[in-house]
Design an enzyme around this catalytic site. Structure first.
Site, PDB file in Angstrom:
ATOM      1  N   ASP A 223      40.674  34.512  37.175  1.00 20.52           N
ATOM      2  CA  ASP A 223      41.292  35.562  36.806  1.00 20.52           C
ATOM      3  C   ASP A 223      40.845  36.204  35.648  1.00 20.52           C
ATOM      4  O   ASP A 223      40.038  35.274  34.837  1.00 20.52           O
ATOM      5  CB  ASP A 223      42.595  35.245  36.304  1.00 20.52           C
ATOM      6  N   GLU A 282      37.310  37.605  39.801  1.00 16.89           N
ATOM      7  CA  GLU A 282      38.030  38.890  39.496  1.00 16.89           C
ATOM      8  C   GLU A 282      37.055  39.508  38.396  1.00 16.89           C
ATOM      9  O   GLU A 282      37.284  39.357  37.107  1.00 16.89           O
ATOM     10  CB  GLU A 282      39.366  38.766  39.216  1.00 16.89           C
TER      11      GLU A 282
END
Length: 543
Positions: A223, A282
């Site tokens: 993330d 990401e």
């Protein structure tokens, strides 16, 4: 999907499993509720794993299920090596992992290294330890600015803004006269940022990775992978605008050169395991910058963010595709394609909504699965789910409260049955609680059970395309060395030439267009006239 029966010549698949992978993203709290509390869980997911396997995909990516106060639906982690009771137990996770592997599905987990929960024990220890303590060096605790000689540290340390709206700083203990420090949170105040310039943070996360890799998890989705390090000295940003663009408007909070050493270390660790573990980032940056995170000694994949939010515009698709291909040629890793995830508006709605959006979403997902590189499908995308306008009083996304933007519409629990009982099959327990986000009227018309009986459904299209994709890999038509040459032809026909033998065509204009010469292997909707692709349709062509 329609396709021709002709078999391409046989060949050899090369590279790692993820080069050809189709990964199904599961948002556990909205997938299947196994205990009737209105929230999806590990038991519900385990019961539905055969459905995922039936799609022909290679694995699943699970968004966070670790212990969390759920301020940001799990992206505020309080224990990186546990299971939140909301979702089940570690024993249930172990059983889920074993079942997935028995079905031929690999498991990717989310890891959130930029920030944790303010309830994390290490952050709580830092609060208690006070200014100047080594505990506070794990995070960004600094003195603020002063508005006047009698006002000490009453202003934030700099002008950085939160992704969720408002300033990115909060007082550590606002009621204290002696502790005047502020702490950094690029997201909500409940998500303090780790200080990656402290080596202890890197050591801590290596332990987290080892924990899950030792369990047999096949990889990690990372993330906000480009953040982690902030500019030395934490200076003011060039502007104080909100960073809802994924941090791009503030170059001081992400894409610092130091971050690459983290992924070199993680790559070394991932390759100590057999088979090697996958690292997917990401990385919400322009293609040329994002690709640097997939250099040979860093992550294996990074999501093609320039692609994921595109509208129905052939020039934009071709431009972004060309940029991504240039980045691939420079750094070697193919793009990881996606059109949906839990953070963005669903493609049916983004492409115009209603029947128009549905046709375009069909064409887009077929195109996606024909592009070179891995592909990611978000739960419900295979059902053609539209974005839901969640009632204001039911919205829970922290972005809504702080910034007036909601992601709840893409997170509504998916429908399994056409009939309303048990919330269209989302729950498996009689008298189950209402889902944590309300399902709209008519939701059952998209149900899995209905689409499984309809050969013309979106579900049938996706399943057939995944199967055909696998066959083309097995037969050597698709290879790990494929690139993408993009162009827009007359009539707004978008073409991605994957190799001399294969191309993807998407009709993005208003009139039928002549298909390039070759054998049509698949179309998103039946061709109305042989050799011509009608608007809002897509085709795979073998030459």
């Amino acid at each position: 999907m329609t396709h021709d029966g002709g078999a391409p010549a046989a060949g050899t698949v090369t590279g790692q499993w993820w080069d050809s992978a189709v990964i199904y993203q599961v948002y556990p709290r909205s997938f299947a509720d196994g205990n009737g509390d209105g929230v999806g869980d590990l038991a519900g997911l385990a019961a539905r794993l055969p459905y995922i396997a039936s799609l022909g995909v290679d694995g699943i990516w699970m968004t966070p299920f670790q212990p969390s106060p759920q301020v940001d639906q799990g992206y505020d982690v309080s224990d990186y090596c546990g299971v939140d009771p909301l979702f089940g137990t570690m024993a249930e996770f172990d059983a889920l992992l074993e079942l997935a592997h028995s079905l031929g599905l690999r498991i990717l987990l989310d890891v959130v290294p930029n920030h944790c929960s303010s309830a994390h024990p290490l952050f709580q220890q830092a609060l208690a330890a006070g200014p100047g303590s080594p505990e506070r060096e794990l995070f960004h605790f600094v003195e603020g600015r002063s508005s006047g000689p009698d006002s000490v540290s009453d202003l934030p340390p700099n002008n950085w803004q939160s992704v969720f709206g408002g300033r990115a700083w909060s007082r550590a203990t606002p009621e204290s006269d002696t502790d005047t420090q502020w702490y950094l949170h690029l997201f909500s105040p409940g998500q303090p940022d780790w200080n990656w310039r402290n080596p202890a943070v890197g050591d801590y996360f290596e332990g987290v990775l080892r924990f899950w890799f030792d369990k047999g998890v096949d990889g990690l989705r990372i993330d906000v992978a480009h953040a982690l390090f902030k500019a030395d000295g934490l200076p003011d940003a060039p502007s104080a605008t909100a960073v809802v663009d994924g941090l791009r408007s503030n170059p001081l909070v992400s894409d610092q050169e130091d971050v690459h050493e983290v992924y070199r270390r993680w790559r070394t660790l991932a390759e100590k395991y057999q088979p090697h573990r996958l690292l997917v980032g990401e990385v919400n940056l322009e293609p040329a910058r994002a690709a640097r995170y997939t250099r040979a000694d860093e992550m294996h994949q990074a999501f093609a963010f320039a692609f994921v939010k595109l509208g129905w515009d052939p020039a934009a698709w071709a431009s972004v595709g060309t940029e991504l291909e240039a980045a691939r040629q420079l750094h070697g890793a193919a793009p990881s394609w996606a059109l949906e995830n839990h953070d963005i508006v669903r493609s049916v709605t983004r492409f115009g909504g209603g029947d128009l959006g549905a046709r375009r979403a069909r064409a887009a997902v077929l195109a996606l699965l024909g592009l070179p590189g891995a592909a990611y499908i978000y739960q419900g995308q295979e059902l053609g789910l539209p974005e839901v306008d969640v009632p204001v009083d039911a919205r829970v996304d922290p972005m809504w409260a702080r910034g007036g933007i909601t992601r709840d519409g893409a997170r509504v629990p998916i429908p399994w049955t056409a009939s309303p009982p048990l919330h269209h099959g989302f729950s498996s327990v009689p008298s189950a609680a209402a889902p944590w986000l309300p399902q709209p009227a008519g939701w059952g018309s998209y149900a899995v059970e209905t689409q499984q009986q309809d050969p013309g459904s979106m579900l049938a299209l996706v399943s057939a395309a995944v199967g055909l994709r696998r066959r083309l890999w097995d037969e050597g038509v698709f290879t790990a060395d494929d690139g993408g040459s993009w162009r827009v032809e007359d009539g707004n026909l978008l073409v991605c030439q994957r190799s001399p033998r294969f191309l993807v065509a998407v009709a993005m204009g208003t009139e039928p267009v002549r298909l390039p010469a070759g054998t049509v292997l698949a179309t998103a909707a039946p061709l109305e006239t042989e050799g011509w692709l009608q608007p809002d349709n897509a085709a795979w062509v073998l030459r």
